[in-house]
Design a protein around this motif. Structure first.
Motif, PDB file in Angstrom:
ATOM      1  N   UNK A 204      31.812  76.814  27.415  1.00 18.81           N
ATOM      2  CA  UNK A 204      33.113  76.811  26.737  1.00 18.81           C
ATOM      3  C   UNK A 204      34.110  75.935  27.488  1.00 18.81           C
ATOM      4  N   UNK A 205      34.070  75.967  28.821  1.00 13.88           N
ATOM      5  CA  UNK A 205      34.942  75.098  29.594  1.00 13.88           C
ATOM      6  C   UNK A 205      34.624  73.631  29.347  1.00 13.88           C
ATOM      7  N   UNK A 206      33.337  73.326  29.263  1.00 10.90           N
ATOM      8  CA  UNK A 206      32.952  71.942  29.010  1.00 10.90           C
ATOM      9  C   UNK A 206      33.384  71.499  27.619  1.00 10.90           C
ATOM     10  N   UNK A 207      33.298  72.396  26.647  1.00 15.66           N
ATOM     11  CA  UNK A 207      33.755  72.053  25.301  1.00 15.66           C
ATOM     12  C   UNK A 207      35.255  71.780  25.279  1.00 15.66           C
ATOM     13  N   UNK A 209      36.713  70.249  27.703  1.00 10.70           N
ATOM     14  CA  UNK A 209      36.927  69.036  28.478  1.00 10.70           C
ATOM     15  C   UNK A 209      37.028  69.253  29.963  1.00 10.70           C
ATOM     16  N   UNK A 210      36.412  70.289  30.516  1.00  6.22           N
ATOM     17  CA  UNK A 210      36.476  70.570  31.943  1.00  6.22           C
ATOM     18  C   UNK A 210      35.095  70.447  32.565  1.00  6.22           C
ATOM     19  N   UNK A 443      41.324  65.639  21.617  1.00  9.09           N
ATOM     20  CA  UNK A 443      41.372  67.092  21.787  1.00  9.09           C
ATOM     21  C   UNK A 443      41.054  67.800  20.480  1.00  9.09           C
ATOM     22  N   UNK A 444      41.399  67.183  19.348  1.00  6.09           N
ATOM     23  CA  UNK A 444      41.093  67.797  18.062  1.00  6.09           C
ATOM     24  C   UNK A 444      39.661  67.622  17.643  1.00  6.09           C
ATOM     25  N   UNK A 445      38.937  66.683  18.276  1.00  6.13           N
ATOM     26  CA  UNK A 445      37.534  66.468  17.931  1.00  6.13           C
ATOM     27  C   UNK A 445      36.653  67.129  18.970  1.00  6.13           C
ATOM     28  N   UNK A 446      35.350  66.886  18.838  1.00  7.52           N
ATOM     29  CA  UNK A 446      34.408  67.527  19.757  1.00  7.52           C
ATOM     30  C   UNK A 446      33.934  66.568  20.824  1.00  7.52           C
TER      31      UNK A 446
END
Length: 562
Positions: A204-207, A209-210, A443-446
């Protein structure tokens, strides 16, 4: 209204900021007093020269921003000036040079007032103390007299919630990511609460952007823009302590198996650079063309003004040359006319007949000729001295004109340089806006996450990036069955539960001890490089052992040389 003020230096940068027409819909320099130059760059340069010449003051400017409360409408120009005069009197800046600039940004008008703090008579900087309290007092009095409502924090009401000012690092991170610290905390806290396993939480963090990394303390988050935050500080839950987070993640993600902050930043920089280059290539350049046209129109005015000034200078040179030539001709004509009159008068007075005979016999005619010759020489010497004085005076006039034209040329060059600086600032603001908009879309995309599974080739980073990439991939084994890309909030709990199950054929757990041992064996055999074989090849313990063995080999070589 809401005043914001500070003592500062860097007048040229402030002038460029105030003249930025890209970030502001309207820019008007309403007043520049106390300076010879009528523009901001020239006036601030004069104030800086006075400050450095008379004092040791570095923050020689006092900058005030007057922002009306949007709920109560804009202020009139007279009200802006009246408020600035009150502030000037309250802070002891009366009579000091100042500049007034009006901006309209996002449909909101506000005013900037900049004073010079240097008093040239006393050769000291005006001391400004407790300016925040004085500004609040002036704001209260002005609002009461003009029937304006006080902004929040200026009235008698008190808030029980402590107000915390964001740090410079947090503000820079918010400008880069478009997310405030509170928004990041909400996202990370929600992921923490909805994740039932370490793998689901890290996924979830990677999704979002972390990259999970390790720094001076274990478990920090590095985002796609290279900013680093401690993971426990982003979980807004007082019941969750740092030891609970470490205990939750230590089995599946031991700190020694995670990439360092520098390695994670290198991975994020590669992915971010590739995405931004792709987005820049897709940009049609309309905004840049529009900005270039606006800058060309503004520059055309300056070019026309400079051409007119050069034409005036050339006309002044020609006029001066004609005037000086006329003066020289008049002086010469006056001398020749006087010589002609004297000769005519002498010719009329010349004796004839018996008088001429007696003058030749007695020698009187010779004496008269000597006197005339002496008078002519005196007259010529006076003419020559007058001519030399006229030539010298005209030379000074030409030098003064050339010096004045040189100063005007320098002033024109300064205007061009200032305009180049403003153009560069506007292009930079355009690029920053484009990057912010692109990041908001990401940020709005995957696809905004650092895709560690992509085959990104490091550029100039050496093997450390490959090691971090392989180590991170091996630690997060079993992630081929990835979550569907998209906003992570809807249905996040079900996705996390499904993601927590290992994919078929990969049910075995990661044997980190054997991987470390294998990495250490490889390091003893080939120097510890590790390569790109997908194993955990480099750990901190392995690096430490390699350093000790290297020092031992160097010490042995030194002993043999002795």
């Amino acid at each position: 209204m809401i005043p914001k003020a500070s003592q500062r230096g860097g007048g040229q940068d402030l002038a460029t900021h105030l003249l930025n027409a890209f970030d502001n819909e309207y820019v008007e320099v309403a007043e520049v007093s106390g300076a010879i130059a009528p523009d901001l760059h020239g006036a601030f340069a004069e104030w800086e020269a006075v400050a450095h010449g008379l004092t040791r003051c570095r923050n020689y400017l006092y900058s005030l921003s007057i922002n009306p409360d949007p709920e109560h409408g804009p202020l009139s120009r007279d009200q802006y000036r009246a408020y600035a005069d009150r502030v000037e009197k309250a802070l002891g800046l009366e009579g000091q040079p100042r500049a007034l600039v009006f901006h309209i940004k996002d449909g909101r008008e506000h005013c900037h007032v900049v004073w010079s703090r240097i008093d040239y008579q006393t050769e000291k900087a005006v001391h400004i103390a407790f300016d925040r309290e004085k500004l609040m007092m002036v704001t209260r009095e002005f609002a009461r007299e003009h029937g304006l409502a006080l902004p929040k924090g200026y009235g008698p009401e008190r808030s029980d919630e402590p107000r915390r000012k964001a740090s410079a690092y947090e503000r820079a991170q918010e400008r880069a990511t478009g997310l405030s610290k509170e928004e990041r905390m909400v996202m990370v806290t929600q992921a923490w609460r909805q994740s039932d396993s370490p793998r689901a939480f890290v996924r979830a963090l990677e999704d979002m952007g972390y990259i999970l990394a390790t720094g001076n303390r274990p478990y920090v988050l590095v985002d796609i823009y290279g900013a680093m935050n401690a993971l426990p500080k982003l979980i807004d839950d007082r019941a969750v302590r740092t030891k609970d987070i470490r205990a939750f993640l230590s089995k599946a993600f031991p700190p020694e198996s995670l990439p360092t902050v520098d390695e994670a930043r290198a991975l994020a920089a590669q992915h971010r650079k590739a995405r931004e280059q792709f987005a820049k290539a897709r940009d049609d350049g309309r905004q840049r063309e529009q900005l270039a046209r606006a800058q060309a129109v503004r520059r055309e005015k300056l070019i026309v003004e400079q051409a007119a000034k050069r034409a005036r200078q050339e006309e002044e040179r020609r006029a001066l040359a004609r005037q000086q030539l006329a003066e020289r001709q008049y002086q010469r004509g006056q001398y020749l006319a006087e010589v002609s009159r004297i000769r005519q008068r002498r010719a009329e007075a010349r004796p004839t007949g018996l008088a001429a005979f007696l003058g030749r016999v007695t020698g009187v005619s010779a004496v008269i000729r000597q006197v005339h010759r002496y008078q002519d020489a005196r007259r010529y010497l006076a003419f020559r001295n007058e001519k030399r004085a006229l030539t010298a005076r005209q030379g000074h006039e030409v030098a003064d004109l050339e010096r004045r034209h040189a100063m005007q040329a320098l002033d024109m060059a300064r205007h061009v340089k200032a305009l180049d600086t403003v153009d560069a600032r506007e292009r930079k603001a355009l690029e920053e806006r484009r990057v912010r908009e692109q990041r908001a879309q990401d940020r709005g995309s995957a696809q905004h996450m650092p895709a560690l599974s992509l085959d990104l080739k490091p550029r100039g980073r050496g093997a450390s990036v490959r090691k971090a990439k392989n180590r991170h991939q091996d630690t997060l084994r079993g992630r081929e069955d990835r979550l569907p890309r998209g906003p992570a909030v809807p249905g996040l709990k079900e996705d996390m539960a499904r993601a927590a199950q290992p994919p078929p054929g990969r049910e075995e757990a990661v044997d980190l001890r054997s991987a470390f041992a294998q990495a250490a064996d490889d390091g003893r055999g080939d120097g510890g490089d590790g390569g790109d074989d997908g194993r955990i090849t480099v750990t901190r313990a392995t690096r430490r052992g390699e350093r000790e063995r290297t020092r031992g080999r160097k010490r042995g070589d030194f002993e043999r040389e002795r």
